[in-house]
Design a protein around this motif. Structure first.
Motif, PDB file in Angstrom:
ATOM      1  N   ARG A   1       0.822  -1.218   0.000  1.00  0.00           N
ATOM      2  CA  ARG A   1       0.000   0.000   0.000  1.00  0.00           C
ATOM      3  C   ARG A   1       0.858   1.270   0.000  1.00  0.00           C
ATOM      4  N   GLY A   2       2.186   1.098  -0.056  1.00  0.00           N
ATOM      5  CA  GLY A   2       3.080   2.247  -0.033  1.00  0.00           C
ATOM      6  C   GLY A   2       3.331   2.804   1.353  1.00  0.00           C
ATOM      7  N   GLU A   3       2.941   2.047   2.378  1.00  0.00           N
ATOM      8  CA  GLU A   3       3.191   2.466   3.764  1.00  0.00           C
ATOM      9  C   GLU A   3       4.577   1.986   4.190  1.00  0.00           C
ATOM     10  N   VAL A   4       5.153   2.692   5.166  1.00  0.00           N
ATOM     11  CA  VAL A   4       6.518   2.454   5.594  1.00  0.00           C
ATOM     12  C   VAL A   4       6.529   1.852   7.004  1.00  0.00           C
TER      13      VAL A   4
ATOM     14  N   LEU B   1       3.197   3.135   8.454  1.00  0.00           N
ATOM     15  CA  LEU B   1       2.907   4.563   8.514  1.00  0.00           C
ATOM     16  C   LEU B   1       2.886   5.120   7.091  1.00  0.00           C
ATOM     17  N   ALA B   2       1.920   5.972   6.805  1.00  0.00           N
ATOM     18  CA  ALA B   2       1.883   6.631   5.502  1.00  0.00           C
ATOM     19  C   ALA B   2       3.175   7.414   5.304  1.00  0.00           C
TER      20      ALA B   2
ATOM     21  N   ASP C   1       3.814  10.155   3.912  1.00  0.00           N
ATOM     22  CA  ASP C   1       3.732  11.594   4.177  1.00  0.00           C
ATOM     23  C   ASP C   1       3.642  11.931   5.666  1.00  0.00           C
ATOM     24  N   ALA C   2       3.504  10.933   6.524  1.00  0.00           N
ATOM     25  CA  ALA C   2       3.489  11.147   7.975  1.00  0.00           C
ATOM     26  C   ALA C   2       4.806  10.721   8.625  1.00  0.00           C
ATOM     27  N   LEU C   3       5.725  10.241   7.823  1.00  0.00           N
ATOM     28  CA  LEU C   3       6.967   9.674   8.358  1.00  0.00           C
ATOM     29  C   LEU C   3       7.815  10.703   9.103  1.00  0.00           C
ATOM     30  N   VAL C   4       8.155  11.783   8.451  1.00  0.00           N
ATOM     31  CA  VAL C   4       9.110  12.741   9.014  1.00  0.00           C
ATOM     32  C   VAL C   4       8.626  13.313  10.346  1.00  0.00           C
ATOM     33  N   GLU C   5       7.349  13.661  10.441  1.00  0.00           N
ATOM     34  CA  GLU C   5       6.847  14.280  11.674  1.00  0.00           C
ATOM     35  C   GLU C   5       6.839  13.322  12.869  1.00  0.00           C
ATOM     36  N   ASN C   6       6.979  12.015  12.624  1.00  0.00           N
ATOM     37  CA  ASN C   6       6.975  11.028  13.702  1.00  0.00           C
ATOM     38  C   ASN C   6       8.378  10.562  14.109  1.00  0.00           C
ATOM     39  N   ILE C   7       9.399  11.150  13.522  1.00  0.00           N
ATOM     40  CA  ILE C   7      10.771  10.737  13.764  1.00  0.00           C
ATOM     41  C   ILE C   7      11.433  11.729  14.718  1.00  0.00           C
ATOM     42  N   VAL C   8      12.408  11.250  15.512  1.00  0.00           N
ATOM     43  CA  VAL C   8      13.114  12.160  16.410  1.00  0.00           C
ATOM     44  C   VAL C   8      13.716  13.308  15.597  1.00  0.00           C
TER      45      VAL C   8
ATOM     46  N   GLU D   1      13.879  13.079   5.353  1.00  0.00           N
ATOM     47  CA  GLU D   1      13.408  13.904   4.235  1.00  0.00           C
ATOM     48  C   GLU D   1      14.185  13.579   2.960  1.00  0.00           C
ATOM     49  N   ALA D   2      15.497  13.410   3.093  1.00  0.00           N
ATOM     50  CA  ALA D   2      16.336  13.089   1.933  1.00  0.00           C
ATOM     51  C   ALA D   2      16.012  11.692   1.392  1.00  0.00           C
ATOM     52  N   VAL D   3      15.792  10.734   2.282  1.00  0.00           N
ATOM     53  CA  VAL D   3      15.449   9.364   1.869  1.00  0.00           C
ATOM     54  C   VAL D   3      14.113   9.375   1.124  1.00  0.00           C
ATOM     55  N   LEU D   4      13.123  10.053   1.683  1.00  0.00           N
ATOM     56  CA  LEU D   4      11.817  10.131   1.016  1.00  0.00           C
ATOM     57  C   LEU D   4      11.926  10.803  -0.351  1.00  0.00           C
TER      58      LEU D   4
END
Length: 162
Positions: free
Chosen positions: A23-26, A134-135, A137-144, A152-155
């Motif tokens: 589903r493209g979730e991480v 996790l979607a 587009d929600a990844l970065v905001e949930n990371i330390v 951000e660079a990986v995405l």
């Protein structure tokens, strides 16, 4: 350690895995060593052993942290560059015996071709207390915060393969 001493330290060579489902979730895991009050979600990552190739290290780390074996994934992409991050100064003396200022990471995107029940974070040396998809587009905001620029660079690099 003083900021000057920390600035002289090298980066620890490391790999990271962006495990993506159909589903493209991480995949993200909540670090076991983080207080419950401080969310510390991250993708699987870990050091490269002496003489080990980064791709082999990525598959090993994925298995060690998630129980996901190489037959359950396909490697889709590899980051073009090594992506560094600095540890917060208060963590430097506590991690890796104070020998590194942070990590430089080679990232791999892998497509998960198994079932969720084939993910097992209760490994020999568990790193995660829980996990979830996790979607992207929600990844970065949930990371330390100190790792967000790397995520951000990986995405940005792997976006076309999502």
């Amino acid at each position: 350690m003083s900021p000057e001493e920390i600035a002289k330290l090298p980066y620890r060579p490391c790999v990271g895995v962006m495990l993506v489902n159909g589903r493209g979730e991480v995949f993200v895991g909540q670090r076991r060593d983080s207080p419950v009050s401080t969310p510390a979600w991250q993708m699987p990552q870990g050091g490269i052993d002496k003489g080990e190739e980064p791709r082999d290290a990525a598959l090993r780390e994925l298995r060690e942290e998630t129980g996901v074996t190489p037959d359950l994934v396909s490697v889709v992409a590899e980051s073009a560059q090594w992506l560094p991050y600095e540890l917060p100064h208060d963590l430097v003396p506590k991690l890796w015996k104070g020998r590194f200022r942070g990590q430089k990471q080679k990232w791999f995107m892998m497509r998960f071709e198994g079932r969720d029940d084939q993910i097992d974070i209760e490994t020999e040396e568990p790193e995660f207390a829980e996990w979830r998809w996790l979607a992207a587009d929600a990844l970065v905001e949930n990371i330390v915060p100190f790792k967000r620029h790397v995520y951000e660079a990986v995405l940005a690099e792997f976006d076309a393969q999502l």
